[in-house]
Design a protein around this motif. Sequence first.
Motif, PDB file in Angstrom:
ATOM      1  N   TRP A  86       0.832  -1.196   0.000  1.00 20.56           N
ATOM      2  CA  TRP A  86       0.000   0.000   0.000  1.00 20.56           C
ATOM      3  C   TRP A  86       0.868   1.248   0.000  1.00 20.56           C
ATOM      4  O   TRP A  86       1.955   1.253   0.572  1.00 20.56           O
ATOM      5  CB  TRP A  86      -0.881   0.039   1.242  1.00 20.56           C
ATOM      6  CG  TRP A  86      -1.911  -1.034   1.320  1.00 20.56           C
ATOM      7  CD1 TRP A  86      -2.256  -1.934   0.350  1.00 20.56           C
ATOM      8  CD2 TRP A  86      -2.738  -1.311   2.437  1.00 20.56           C
ATOM      9  NE1 TRP A  86      -3.256  -2.751   0.792  1.00 20.56           N
ATOM     10  CE2 TRP A  86      -3.566  -2.394   2.074  1.00 20.56           C
ATOM     11  CE3 TRP A  86      -2.862  -0.764   3.697  1.00 20.56           C
ATOM     12  CZ2 TRP A  86      -4.505  -2.922   2.945  1.00 20.56           C
ATOM     13  CZ3 TRP A  86      -3.800  -1.299   4.557  1.00 20.56           C
ATOM     14  CH2 TRP A  86      -4.612  -2.361   4.181  1.00 20.56           C
ATOM     15  N   PRO A  87       0.373   2.349  -0.596  1.00 18.68           N
ATOM     16  CA  PRO A  87       1.122   3.609  -0.500  1.00 18.68           C
ATOM     17  C   PRO A  87       1.095   4.111   0.943  1.00 18.68           C
ATOM     18  O   PRO A  87       0.145   3.848   1.679  1.00 18.68           O
ATOM     19  CB  PRO A  87       0.373   4.554  -1.437  1.00 18.68           C
ATOM     20  CG  PRO A  87      -0.986   3.966  -1.604  1.00 18.68           C
ATOM     21  CD  PRO A  87      -0.860   2.492  -1.368  1.00 18.68           C
ATOM     22  N   ASP A  88       2.137   4.795   1.339  1.00 11.93           N
ATOM     23  CA  ASP A  88       2.232   5.326   2.703  1.00 11.93           C
ATOM     24  C   ASP A  88       1.393   6.590   2.800  1.00 11.93           C
ATOM     25  O   ASP A  88       1.715   7.610   2.205  1.00 11.93           O
ATOM     26  CB  ASP A  88       3.691   5.623   3.044  1.00 11.93           C
ATOM     27  CG  ASP A  88       3.893   5.924   4.514  1.00 11.93           C
ATOM     28  OD1 ASP A  88       2.895   6.120   5.236  1.00 11.93           O
ATOM     29  OD2 ASP A  88       5.053   5.966   4.941  1.00 11.93           O
ATOM     30  N   LEU A  89       0.295   6.514   3.545  1.00 11.31           N
ATOM     31  CA  LEU A  89      -0.649   7.629   3.647  1.00 11.31           C
ATOM     32  C   LEU A  89      -0.581   8.335   4.994  1.00 11.31           C
ATOM     33  O   LEU A  89      -1.370   9.238   5.256  1.00 11.31           O
ATOM     34  CB  LEU A  89      -2.076   7.129   3.398  1.00 11.31           C
ATOM     35  CG  LEU A  89      -2.294   6.427   2.066  1.00 11.31           C
ATOM     36  CD1 LEU A  89      -3.714   5.890   1.979  1.00 11.31           C
ATOM     37  CD2 LEU A  89      -1.992   7.354   0.908  1.00 11.31           C
ATOM     38  N   ARG A  90       0.370   7.924   5.838  1.00 12.07           N
ATOM     39  CA  ARG A  90       0.463   8.531   7.169  1.00 12.07           C
ATOM     40  C   ARG A  90       0.895   9.991   7.078  1.00 12.07           C
ATOM     41  O   ARG A  90       1.606  10.387   6.160  1.00 12.07           O
ATOM     42  CB  ARG A  90       1.477   7.773   8.024  1.00 12.07           C
ATOM     43  CG  ARG A  90       1.026   6.344   8.309  1.00 12.07           C
ATOM     44  CD  ARG A  90       2.119   5.567   8.935  1.00 12.07           C
ATOM     45  NE  ARG A  90       3.128   5.294   7.908  1.00 12.07           N
ATOM     46  CZ  ARG A  90       4.206   4.562   8.106  1.00 12.07           C
ATOM     47  NH1 ARG A  90       4.447   4.046   9.286  1.00 12.07           N
ATOM     48  NH2 ARG A  90       5.055   4.343   7.135  1.00 12.07           N
ATOM     49  N   ALA A  91       0.442  10.759   8.052  1.00 14.78           N
ATOM     50  CA  ALA A  91       0.829  12.166   8.130  1.00 14.78           C
ATOM     51  C   ALA A  91       2.352  12.246   8.192  1.00 14.78           C
ATOM     52  O   ALA A  91       2.996  11.482   8.905  1.00 14.78           O
ATOM     53  CB  ALA A  91       0.218  12.821   9.362  1.00 14.78           C
TER      54      ALA A  91
END
Length: 109
Positions: A86-91
């Motif tokens: 998955w793409p890294d979507l974290r702030a």
Amino acid sequence: MATRRPAGPWADFAREVGIRVQRQRVARGWSQQALADAAGVGRYTVQKLEKGESAPGSAANPTLRTVMALAQVLGVTLDDLTPGPWPDLRAGASPDAGGDAAGSDVSQR
């Protein structure tokens, strides 16, 4: 005027989800309308998801409900429709990087 295609990890991920939905649909011989009707979503929603775009130049961002409904109707799991990693979507994660945010030990999956 040429339409700009969305770029970056999320856009790539969204395009791959759309490709996977389309492959599953076509393998069953279904039209976009038939899939949409069975899943309780609009044909336009299926059409845009399969293209990986929500609007020209904007990556698709379907609701979890939509993806779950499509998976259920197609008889597949969410994992079958979503590519890894998955793409890294974290702030704080770089929008152009697909990897982990620096200093984080939280698992992506």
